[in-house]
Motif scaffolding. Structure first.
Motif, PDB file in Angstrom:
ATOM      1  N   GLY A  11       0.856  -1.111  -0.189  1.00 29.69           N
ATOM      2  CA  GLY A  11       0.017  -0.050   0.024  1.00 29.69           C
ATOM      3  C   GLY A  11       0.985   1.322   0.115  1.00 29.69           C
ATOM      4  N   THR A  12       0.266   2.362   0.716  1.00 30.52           N
ATOM      5  CA  THR A  12       0.846   3.521   0.702  1.00 30.52           C
ATOM      6  C   THR A  12       2.577   3.569   1.162  1.00 30.52           C
ATOM      7  OG1 THR A  12      -1.259   4.539   0.974  1.00 30.52           O
ATOM      8  CG2 THR A  12       0.746   5.847   1.509  1.00 30.52           C
ATOM      9  N   MET A  13       2.753   2.984   2.392  1.00 34.33           N
ATOM     10  CA  MET A  13       4.000   2.925   2.918  1.00 34.33           C
ATOM     11  C   MET A  13       4.973   1.894   2.292  1.00 34.33           C
ATOM     12  SD  MET A  13       6.093   4.131   4.779  1.00 34.33           S
ATOM     13  CE  MET A  13       5.299   5.651   5.573  1.00 34.33           C
ATOM     14  N   ARG A  36      -4.842  -6.807  -1.586  1.00 41.08           N
ATOM     15  CA  ARG A  36      -5.809  -7.320  -1.909  1.00 41.08           C
ATOM     16  C   ARG A  36      -6.594  -7.155  -3.208  1.00 41.08           C
ATOM     17  NH1 ARG A  36      -8.498  -5.919   3.723  1.00 41.08           N
ATOM     18  NH2 ARG A  36      -7.875  -3.979   2.884  1.00 41.08           N
ATOM     19  N   SER A  37      -6.737  -6.030  -3.614  1.00 38.01           N
ATOM     20  CA  SER A  37      -7.644  -5.476  -4.285  1.00 38.01           C
ATOM     21  C   SER A  37      -6.758  -5.317  -5.878  1.00 38.01           C
ATOM     22  CB  SER A  37      -8.307  -4.058  -4.197  1.00 38.01           C
ATOM     23  OG  SER A  37      -7.253  -3.156  -4.248  1.00 38.01           O
ATOM     24  N   THR A  40      -5.110  -1.991  -6.582  1.00 39.02           N
ATOM     25  CA  THR A  40      -4.079  -1.912  -6.113  1.00 39.02           C
ATOM     26  C   THR A  40      -3.061  -2.621  -6.503  1.00 39.02           C
ATOM     27  OG1 THR A  40      -4.801  -1.409  -3.956  1.00 39.02           O
ATOM     28  CG2 THR A  40      -2.503  -1.852  -4.084  1.00 39.02           C
ATOM     29  N   ASN A  56      -0.078 -14.346  -0.970  1.00 39.22           N
ATOM     30  CA  ASN A  56       0.959 -14.132  -0.303  1.00 39.22           C
ATOM     31  C   ASN A  56       1.868 -15.179  -0.228  1.00 39.22           C
ATOM     32  OD1 ASN A  56       0.359 -11.486   0.506  1.00 39.22           O
ATOM     33  ND2 ASN A  56      -1.019 -12.357   2.027  1.00 39.22           N
ATOM     34  N   GLY A  69       3.693  -5.434   5.209  1.00 38.99           N
ATOM     35  CA  GLY A  69       3.349  -3.928   4.943  1.00 38.99           C
ATOM     36  C   GLY A  69       1.775  -3.465   5.100  1.00 38.99           C
ATOM     37  N   VAL A  70       1.007  -4.717   5.858  1.00 42.35           N
ATOM     38  CA  VAL A  70      -0.342  -4.357   5.747  1.00 42.35           C
ATOM     39  C   VAL A  70      -0.562  -3.653   7.234  1.00 42.35           C
ATOM     40  CG1 VAL A  70      -0.879  -6.788   4.722  1.00 42.35           C
ATOM     41  CG2 VAL A  70      -0.280  -6.614   7.335  1.00 42.35           C
ATOM     42  N   PRO A  72      -1.808  -2.777  10.940  1.00 42.23           N
ATOM     43  CA  PRO A  72      -1.197  -3.491  12.219  1.00 42.23           C
ATOM     44  C   PRO A  72      -2.127  -4.694  12.581  1.00 42.23           C
ATOM     45  CG  PRO A  72      -0.968  -1.133  12.592  1.00 42.23           C
ATOM     46  CD  PRO A  72      -1.614  -1.363  11.173  1.00 42.23           C
ATOM     47  N   ILE A  95       6.520  -3.387   9.156  1.00 40.45           N
ATOM     48  CA  ILE A  95       6.421  -2.154   9.439  1.00 40.45           C
ATOM     49  C   ILE A  95       5.367  -1.630  10.343  1.00 40.45           C
ATOM     50  CG2 ILE A  95       8.128  -1.397   7.362  1.00 40.45           C
ATOM     51  CD1 ILE A  95       5.168  -0.616   5.927  1.00 40.45           C
ATOM     52  N   ALA A  96       4.641  -2.536  10.763  1.00 36.85           N
ATOM     53  CA  ALA A  96       3.389  -2.438  11.491  1.00 36.85           C
ATOM     54  C   ALA A  96       3.424  -1.805  12.865  1.00 36.85           C
ATOM     55  CB  ALA A  96       2.398  -3.812  11.443  1.00 36.85           C
ATOM     56  N   ALA A  97       2.794  -0.518  12.813  1.00 30.04           N
ATOM     57  CA  ALA A  97       2.862   0.040  14.182  1.00 30.04           C
ATOM     58  C   ALA A  97       2.376  -0.775  15.259  1.00 30.04           C
ATOM     59  CB  ALA A  97       1.873   1.314  14.235  1.00 30.04           C
ATOM     60  N   MET A 120      10.405   1.060  11.433  1.00 29.52           N
ATOM     61  CA  MET A 120       9.211   2.175  11.525  1.00 29.52           C
ATOM     62  C   MET A 120       9.726   3.087  10.585  1.00 29.52           C
ATOM     63  SD  MET A 120       6.369   3.684  12.238  1.00 29.52           S
ATOM     64  CE  MET A 120       5.509   2.151  12.964  1.00 29.52           C
TER      65      MET A 120
HETATM   66  N1  LIG Z   1       1.155   5.658   6.467  1.00 27.36           N
HETATM   67  C1  LIG Z   1       2.276   5.847   7.520  1.00 27.36           C
HETATM   68  O1  LIG Z   1       2.645   7.057   7.312  1.00 27.36           O
HETATM   69  C2  LIG Z   1       3.021   5.079   8.109  1.00 27.36           C
HETATM   70  C3  LIG Z   1       4.241   5.328   8.721  1.00 27.36           C
HETATM   71  C4  LIG Z   1       4.870   4.470   9.555  1.00 27.36           C
HETATM   72  C5  LIG Z   1       4.316   2.981   9.603  1.00 27.36           C
HETATM   73  N2  LIG Z   1       3.262   2.673   8.718  1.00 27.36           N
HETATM   74  C6  LIG Z   1       2.621   1.085   8.663  1.00 27.36           C
HETATM   75  O2  LIG Z   1       2.486   0.724   7.298  1.00 27.36           O
HETATM   76  C7  LIG Z   1       1.490  -0.243   7.502  1.00 27.36           C
HETATM   77  C8  LIG Z   1       0.591   0.237   6.047  1.00 27.36           C
HETATM   78  O3  LIG Z   1       0.187   1.147   6.407  1.00 27.36           O
HETATM   79  P1  LIG Z   1      -0.396   2.199   5.000  1.00 27.36           P
HETATM   80  O4  LIG Z   1      -0.728   3.520   5.437  1.00 27.36           O
HETATM   81  O5  LIG Z   1       0.400   1.863   4.106  1.00 27.36           O
HETATM   82  O6  LIG Z   1      -1.778   1.353   4.665  1.00 27.36           O
HETATM   83  P2  LIG Z   1      -2.464   0.965   3.446  1.00 27.36           P
HETATM   84  O7  LIG Z   1      -2.034   1.971   2.289  1.00 27.36           O
HETATM   85  O8  LIG Z   1      -3.728   0.317   3.361  1.00 27.36           O
HETATM   86  O9  LIG Z   1      -1.557  -0.484   2.644  1.00 27.36           O
HETATM   87  C9  LIG Z   1      -1.844  -1.767   3.179  1.00 27.36           C
HETATM   88  C10 LIG Z   1      -2.017  -2.429   2.149  1.00 27.36           C
HETATM   89  O10 LIG Z   1      -2.009  -3.925   2.445  1.00 27.36           O
HETATM   90  C11 LIG Z   1      -2.828  -4.596   1.694  1.00 27.36           C
HETATM   91  N3  LIG Z   1      -3.734  -5.765   2.170  1.00 27.36           N
HETATM   92  C12 LIG Z   1      -4.502  -5.646   3.110  1.00 27.36           C
HETATM   93  N4  LIG Z   1      -4.711  -7.062   3.404  1.00 27.36           N
HETATM   94  C13 LIG Z   1      -3.827  -7.858   2.833  1.00 27.36           C
HETATM   95  C14 LIG Z   1      -3.633  -9.235   2.822  1.00 27.36           C
HETATM   96  N5  LIG Z   1      -4.320 -10.143   3.743  1.00 27.36           N
HETATM   97  N6  LIG Z   1      -2.475  -9.428   2.202  1.00 27.36           N
HETATM   98  C15 LIG Z   1      -2.058  -9.078   1.281  1.00 27.36           C
HETATM   99  N7  LIG Z   1      -2.064  -7.519   1.126  1.00 27.36           N
HETATM  100  C16 LIG Z   1      -3.050  -7.110   2.025  1.00 27.36           C
HETATM  101  C17 LIG Z   1      -3.989  -3.669   0.853  1.00 27.36           C
HETATM  102  O11 LIG Z   1      -4.365  -4.111  -0.119  1.00 27.36           O
HETATM  103  P3  LIG Z   1      -5.659  -3.068  -0.992  1.00 27.36           P
HETATM  104  O12 LIG Z   1      -4.977  -1.743  -1.188  1.00 27.36           O
HETATM  105  O13 LIG Z   1      -5.896  -3.970  -2.254  1.00 27.36           O
HETATM  106  O14 LIG Z   1      -6.689  -2.972   0.125  1.00 27.36           O
HETATM  107  C18 LIG Z   1      -3.217  -2.142   0.955  1.00 27.36           C
HETATM  108  O15 LIG Z   1      -2.739  -2.052  -0.174  1.00 27.36           O
HETATM  109  C19 LIG Z   1       0.420  -0.115   8.611  1.00 27.36           C
HETATM  110  O16 LIG Z   1       0.999  -1.374   9.564  1.00 27.36           O
HETATM  111  C20 LIG Z   1       1.428   1.183   9.473  1.00 27.36           C
HETATM  112  O17 LIG Z   1       1.325   0.784  10.790  1.00 27.36           O
HETATM  113  C21 LIG Z   1       2.443   3.434   8.005  1.00 27.36           C
END
Ligand SMILES: NC(=O)c1ccc[n+]([C@@H]2O[C@H](COP(=O)([O-])OP(=O)(O)OC[C@H]3O[C@@H](n4cnc5c(N)ncnc54)[C@H](OP(=O)(O)O)[C@@H]3O)[C@@H](O)[C@H]2O)c1
Length: 267
Positions: A11-13, A36-37, A40, A56, A69-70, A72, A95-97, A120
Motif C-alpha cells: 500500500g502507501t508506505m 488485496r484488491s 492496488t 501471499n 506492509g499491511v 497492524p 512495518i506495522a505500528a 518504522m
Molecule cells: N502511512 C504511514 O505514514 C505509516 C508510517 C509508518 C508505518 N506505517 C505502517 O505501514 C502499514 C501500512 O500502512 P499504509 O498507510 O501503507 O496502509 P495501506 O495503504 O492501506 O496499505 C496496506 C496494504 O495492505 C494490503 N492488504 C490488506 N490485507 C492484505 C492481505 N491479507 N494480504 C496482502 N495485502 C493486503 C492492502 O491492499 P488493498 O489496497 O488492495 O486493500 C493495502 O494495499 C501499517 O501497518 C502502518 O502501521 C504507516
C-alpha cells in the motif's frame, strides 16, 4: 547483496519503500508485491513495474527478505498465513505500528526463532529522505544488520532496542504529521495577519525546509540555532514567549507519550 524481496501489502508506505529500493538500484525483477484488491495490484504493477499478486504464500516462495506492509490489525494473520512457506533463514521485516517481534515470531513459528526485524518508516521516504527505526528481535542482530544495509540508501536509519521502538515511533514515525500541523498553523497565522495564502505557504514551507537543512548540516543543537535567531528583547523573543506560555513543550511531551501509548495498545 541482491536479495529477492516479497512485499506483502504493497500500500502507501510499503509502496514508497519499494519505490525507494528501486531508485537505489534494486532490480524490479527481485521484488514481488501483493495487495488485496485488483485496483492496488494494477497500480503497483504499472507505477512500480514489479510483479503484483494476490497470493501471499506464492509471493514469499524463494524470498530472502519478506516485508509485511499491511495494517497492524492484519500483520499477525499475514505472518501465520506464510509461516509454512518460508525458508528458516528468511528475514521478516514488519512495518506495522505497535506489533511486537514476539507476536510476529509466535505467528511465524510457534516454536520461535525466526529472524524478525521491526521497522518504522516515515512518509518522507517518498522523496528519498525517509527515517527508519530498526529494532531486531532478540537473537536477530545479524538480520538487523542486513535490514540496515538494505534501508541505508533510502534515508536515515537508527537502531533502537525494541523496548524503545514505540517511543521512537512517536518521534519519527508520526513526526511528519506534527511538522505539517505546525506548517498549517504558521500559514493560517500569516493569513490572519493579511499575508496572501500562496505567499504564506511559500514562506512557511521554505522556512521549515531551510531550517531542517541547517539543523542537519550544522550539527548544532536546536537550542543554539534558536538562540542565534533570538535577539534580547526582540521580535523573535516576543513570539517564543507566547509559544512557551501557551504550553508548546508540554503539548509535545503529552502528544508523544499519547502516541507511544497508543502504539503499545495496538499489539
Ligand atoms: N502511512 C504511514 O505514514 C505509516 C508510517 C509508518 C508505518 N506505517 C505502517 O505501514 C502499514 C501500512 O500502512 P499504509 O498507510 O501503507 O496502509 P495501506 O495503504 O492501506 O496499505 C496496506 C496494504 O495492505 C494490503 N492488504 C490488506 N490485507 C492484505 C492481505 N491479507 N494480504 C496482502 N495485502 C493486503 C492492502 O491492499 P488493498 O489496497 O488492495 O486493500 C493495502 O494495499 C501499517 O501497518 C502502518 O502501521 C504507516
Amino acid at each position: 547483496m541482491n536479495p529477492q524481496i516479497a512485499v506483502l501489502g504493497c500500500g502507501t508506505m510499503a509502496g514508497a519503500i519499494v519505490s525507494g529500493l528501486l531508485a537505489a538500484g534494486t532490480d524490479p525483477s527481485r521484488i514481488v508485491a501483493t495487495a488485496r484488491s485488483s485496483a492496488t495490484r494494477q497500480r503497483v504493477a504499472e507505477t512500480l513495474g514489479v510483479a503484483a499478486l494476490t497470493d501471499n504464500r506464492k509471493a514469499v516462495r524463494g524470498a530472502d527478505i519478506v516485508l509485511i506492509g499491511v495494517k497492524p490489525a492484519m500483520a499477525a494473520a499475514v505472518a501465520s498465513e506464510i509461516a509454512e512457506d518460508l525458508d528458516p533463514q528468511v528475514v521478516v521485516i514488519s512495518i506495522a505500528a505497535g506489533v511486537t517481534t514476539q507476536t510476529l515470531q509466535a505467528a511465524l513459528a510457534p516454536s520461535g526463532g525466526r529472524p524478525v526485524v521491526r521497522v518504522m518508516p516515515n512518509t518522507p521516504v517518498k522523496v528519498g529522505r525517509g527515517t527508519f527505526i530498526v529494532s531486531p528481535a532478540a537473537g536477530a542482530e545479524q538480520a538487523g544488520e542486513q535490514v540496515i544495509a538494505l534501508l541505508d540508501p533510502l534515508g536515515t536509519v537508527v537502531e533502537v532496542p525494541e523496548k524503545l521502538h514505540d517511543a521512537a515511533t512517536a518521534i519519527s514515525g508520526s513526526g511528519p504529521a506534527y511538522v505539517f500541523l505546525v506548517a498549517e498553523a504558521m500559514i493560517d497565522a500569516g493569513v490572519a495577519m493579511g499575508v496572501p495564502r500562496a505567499q504564506a505557504t511559500e514562506l512557511t514551507v521554505a522556512t521549515l525546509a531551510g531550517s531542517a537543512e541547517l539543523m542537519a548540516s550544522s550539527g548544532e543543537h536546536p537550542a543554539v540555532l534558536r538562540g542565534a535567531v533570538t535577539s534580547p528583547g526582540g521580535t523573535t523573543a516576543a513570539a517564543l514567549d507566547q509559544l512557551e506560555s501557551h504550553g508548546l513543550r508540554t503539548a509535545f511531551a503529552r502528544a508523544l507519550e499519547a502516541c507511544r501509548d497508543k502504539a503499545a495498545r495496538l499489539s
